[in-house]
Design a protein around this motif. Structure first.
Motif, PDB file in Angstrom:
ATOM      1  N   LYS A 176       0.805  -1.215   0.000  1.00  0.00           N
ATOM      2  CA  LYS A 176       0.000   0.000   0.000  1.00  0.00           C
ATOM      3  C   LYS A 176       0.841   1.269   0.000  1.00  0.00           C
ATOM      4  N   TYR A 177       1.966   1.247   0.772  1.00  0.00           N
ATOM      5  CA  TYR A 177       2.727   2.488   0.964  1.00  0.00           C
ATOM      6  C   TYR A 177       4.135   2.469   0.363  1.00  0.00           C
ATOM      7  N   SER A 221       5.060   4.858  -2.360  1.00  0.00           N
ATOM      8  CA  SER A 221       4.814   6.275  -2.046  1.00  0.00           C
ATOM      9  C   SER A 221       5.951   6.905  -1.235  1.00  0.00           C
ATOM     10  N   PHE A 232       0.563  15.087  -2.374  1.00  0.00           N
ATOM     11  CA  PHE A 232       0.552  13.622  -2.229  1.00  0.00           C
ATOM     12  C   PHE A 232      -0.295  13.235  -1.002  1.00  0.00           C
ATOM     13  N   GLU A 281      -1.758  10.622  -0.380  1.00  0.00           N
ATOM     14  CA  GLU A 281      -1.545   9.222  -0.008  1.00  0.00           C
ATOM     15  C   GLU A 281      -0.461   9.073   1.067  1.00  0.00           C
ATOM     16  N   LEU A 282       0.280  10.163   1.333  1.00  0.00           N
ATOM     17  CA  LEU A 282       1.315  10.128   2.376  1.00  0.00           C
ATOM     18  C   LEU A 282       0.763  10.419   3.766  1.00  0.00           C
ATOM     19  N   ASN A 283      -0.536  10.571   3.899  1.00  0.00           N
ATOM     20  CA  ASN A 283      -1.129  11.001   5.163  1.00  0.00           C
ATOM     21  C   ASN A 283      -0.722  10.107   6.334  1.00  0.00           C
TER      22      ASN A 283
END
Length: 475
Positions: free
Chosen positions: A118-119, A122, A156, A158-160
Motif C-alpha cells: 500500500k505504501y 509512495s 501527495f 496518499e502520504l497522510n
C-alpha cells in the motif's frame, strides 16, 4: 591521594573540564547509482575528510559515596573546521544511499505484507529525488546541517498515514523544523548539542584499579539487548579516564555507548608521545570473533548473526544501521567483494589508545567506526532489481593527542615519581659509601696502632728461635 576522582583534586578538575576532540568523516561517494538499481555492485570513491571540532562536556548529577561512583551525562557540540577539511564549495555534492528511505523500507518490511504493497511506492515522494534510492547533497548537509524532507499532503495525500507516523515516531536521522510537515535529514544532528546518558563512573577512591570504570548506562548496570548477562553487563572505561597500569596488562576494556557494548584493545608495545613513554593498545580481530553468538540479535527467538566484523545496531540505536570498522577491517573477506573501492589498512583504520602507565593519562587515541546499511530487494519499483549487500555509507574517527599544556600535570607527576625513585636510592648509596669508608678507616688505623695478634705470635716465635741459636756462641 592524587589520582582518585575526588572533588577538588587536580585529576577531578581535569576530568570535569570540557575536553576538545577532533571529529573527522570520510564519505563513500557512489559513482554508479543508476547501475546499482539495475543490479550492479556499488563502486565507491572515498571523499574527505570533513572535520569538526568536538567539545565534550560533563554534567554532574550526583555522587554516591557508598558505591564510590559519580553519575553524569555527556554532551558533544560540533563546529565545522574548514581548515582541516577537504576544500569543497557549497555546490559540491556527493551521492550516498539514502538512510531515511532505506530505514523506512526496513520498517515496512517488518509489518504485514499489505503495508508494503500500500505504501512502499509512495515513500520516495518524501525525498528530493523521488526516482532514486540515493541521496545527492553537500557533505556538510548530509552530516549535520540537514537535507530538506517534506510531507507535502496537498500534492501527495496518499502520504497522510506515513506523515502521521513520522510525526509521532520520528526517526533519529530526521529533525523537525519550524515549518509544519517539513524535516531535515542528517546523519549526526541527533548527537549535536544533546545530552547522552546518564552514566555512572567509579571514582577509584576505594579501589584505584577501578578508576574511570563505567558501571551503568541509561540507569542500567545490565542491559537487555544481547544474548547473555556477561555481554549485557556495562563495564570498561569511557576511553578518557584510565586507572594507573600498576602492572603491564595484555589488554584494556572500554564501554562504547554507540555500540551498547564493551570492546577490548590489545597491548602492542610502547611508544613515545611528547617525550613520555606510553603503552599502545589496538583493537584487533578477536573483538569480532563472537563464537558464543552473544552479539547476534534474536529473530523469532533465534540468534541472527551477521558476517564477522559487523554488528547490528537496530536495538541499540533504534535505527537499522550496521556498524563495522572502516573499510570492513577485521571483517569477513566476502564483505569486500560487494562494494568496490575499499582497502582496509590496520595503520589507517584501526582503533587505538596510548596510555601513560603510571598515571593512566591518555596520550593519544582514535575511535574509528563505519556506518553501513543492508540493501535488499523489496516488492516495490525502486528496490525490485537492486544488488543486495552490506552497503558502506561513511566512516568517522574521533579523538585527539593532547598538547603539552593539557598534560602538564602528568609531567609533574612523572617528575615527582622520578625524584622519589632517586631519593630512595640515595640513602642506599650513602650507606654503601659510609660502610666502605669505615672499613678502610679501620684497616688503616689498625696498621698504625701495632701488629695484629697473628703478627705478634710470629714475632715472638722468631725471637725465641734467634735466642736459641746464639747461646753456643757465648759458651
Amino acid at each position: 591521594m592524587i589520582l582518585p576522582l575526588l572533588e577538588g583534586s587536580p585529576i577531578y578538575k581535569a576530568w570535569a573540564s570540557p575536553i576538545h576532540l577532533t571529529f573527522k568523516c570520510y564519505i563513500f561517494n557512489v559513482t554508479n547509482p543508476d547501475e546499482i538499481m539495475q543490479g550492479s555492485n556499488p563502486n565507491l570513491d572515498e571523499v574527505g575528510p570533513f572535520t569538526y571540532n568536538e567539545v565534550l562536556e560533563k554534567q554532574i548529577i550526583s555522587v554516591d559515596d557508598e558505591m564510590d561512583e559519580i553519575v553524569h551525562t555527556l554532551k558533544s557540540t560540533y563546529s565545522f573546521n574548514k581548515h582541516l577539511s577537504l576544500n569543497l564549495s557549497k555546490s559540491d555534492k556527493v551521492t550516498i544511499l539514502n538512510p531515511a528511505y532505506i530505514g523506512t523500507m526496513s520498517m515496512l518490511a517488518g509489518l504485514p505484507p499489505d503495508f508494503m504493497e500500500k505504501y512502499g511506492n509512495s515513500i520516495p515522494k518524501l525525498f528530493p529525488n523521488r526516482s532514486s534510492i540515493f541521496l545527492k547533497a553537500n557533505p556538510n548537509d548530509i552530516l549535520f546541517n540537514g537535507v530538506k524532507v517534506s510531507c507535502n499532503l496537498r500534492k501527495f495525500p496518499e502520504l497522510n498515514l506515513v506523515c502521521k507516523t513520522l510525526n509521532n515516531n520520528q526517526p533519529p536521522v530526521l529533525r523537525k523544523t519550524d515549518k509544519e510537515d517539513t524535516y531535515l535529514l542528517s546523519i549526526f544532528q541527533r548527537i549535536n548539542d544533546t545530552f547522552r546518558g546518564p552514566f555512572s563512573v567509579n571514582r577509584g577512591l576505594k579501589n584505584i584499579t577501578r578508576l574511570g570504570d563505567i558501571t551503568s548506562y541509561m540507569g542500567k548496570r545490565v542491559q537487555t539487548i544481547w544474548n547473555s548477562e556477561s555481554c549485557n553487563t556495562v563495564k570498561g572505561t569511557d576511553t578518557i579516564t584510565w586507572p594507573p597500569l600498576i602492572e603491564p596488562l595484555p589488554f584494556v576494556s572500554t564501554f562504547i555507548p554507540e555500540l551498547c557494548r564493551t570492546v577490548e584493545a590489545d597491548y602492542v608495545g610502547d611508544v613515545s608521545v611528547h617525550g613520555l613513554t606510553g603503552s599502545r593498545f589496538v583493537m584487533k580481530e578477536r573483538v569480532w570473533l563472537d563464537t558464543s553468538q552473544c552479539y547476534c540479535l534474536k529473530m523469532n527467538n533465534v540468534p541472527k548473526c551477521l558476517p564477522q566484523g559487523l554488528i547490528d545496531m537496530s536495538e541499540c540505536q533504534k535505527m537499522p544501521v550496521i556498524l563495522s570498522e572502516p573499510h570492513f577491517l577485521h571483517g569477513d573477506p566476502q564483505l569486500l567483494k560487494y562494494a568496490g573501492g575499499l582497502s582496509p589498512n590496520e595503520e589507517t583504520h584501526a582503533t587505538y589508545i596510548i596510555i601513560e602507565p603510571y598515571t593512566g593519562t591518555p596520550l593519544s587515541g582514535q575511535k574509528k567506526t563505519q556506518l553501513n546499511l543492508y540493501l535488499e530487494r523489496q516488492p516495490v519499483e525502486l528496490l525490485s532489481n537492486v544488488s543486495e549487500g552490506y552497503f558502506p555509507l561513511m566512516w568517522c574517527e574521533n579523538g585527539n593527542t593532547p598538547s603539552l599544556d593539557e598534560i602538564a600535570f602528568t609531567y609533574q607527576i612523572i617528575r615527582l615519581r622520578n625524584v622519589l625513585q632517586y631519593l630512595s636510592i640515595v640513602p642506599l648509596m650513602i650507606g654503601i659509601h659510609l660502610t666502605f669508608m669505615a672499613l678502610l678507616y679501620c684497616n688503616c688505623t689498625k696498621r698504625k696502632i701495632g701488629p695484629t695478634f697473628a703478627e705478634s705470635l710470629l714475632i715472638s716465635s722468631n725471637s725465641q728461635s734467634n735466642n736459641s741459636t746464639q747461646r753456643p756462641l757465648h759458651a
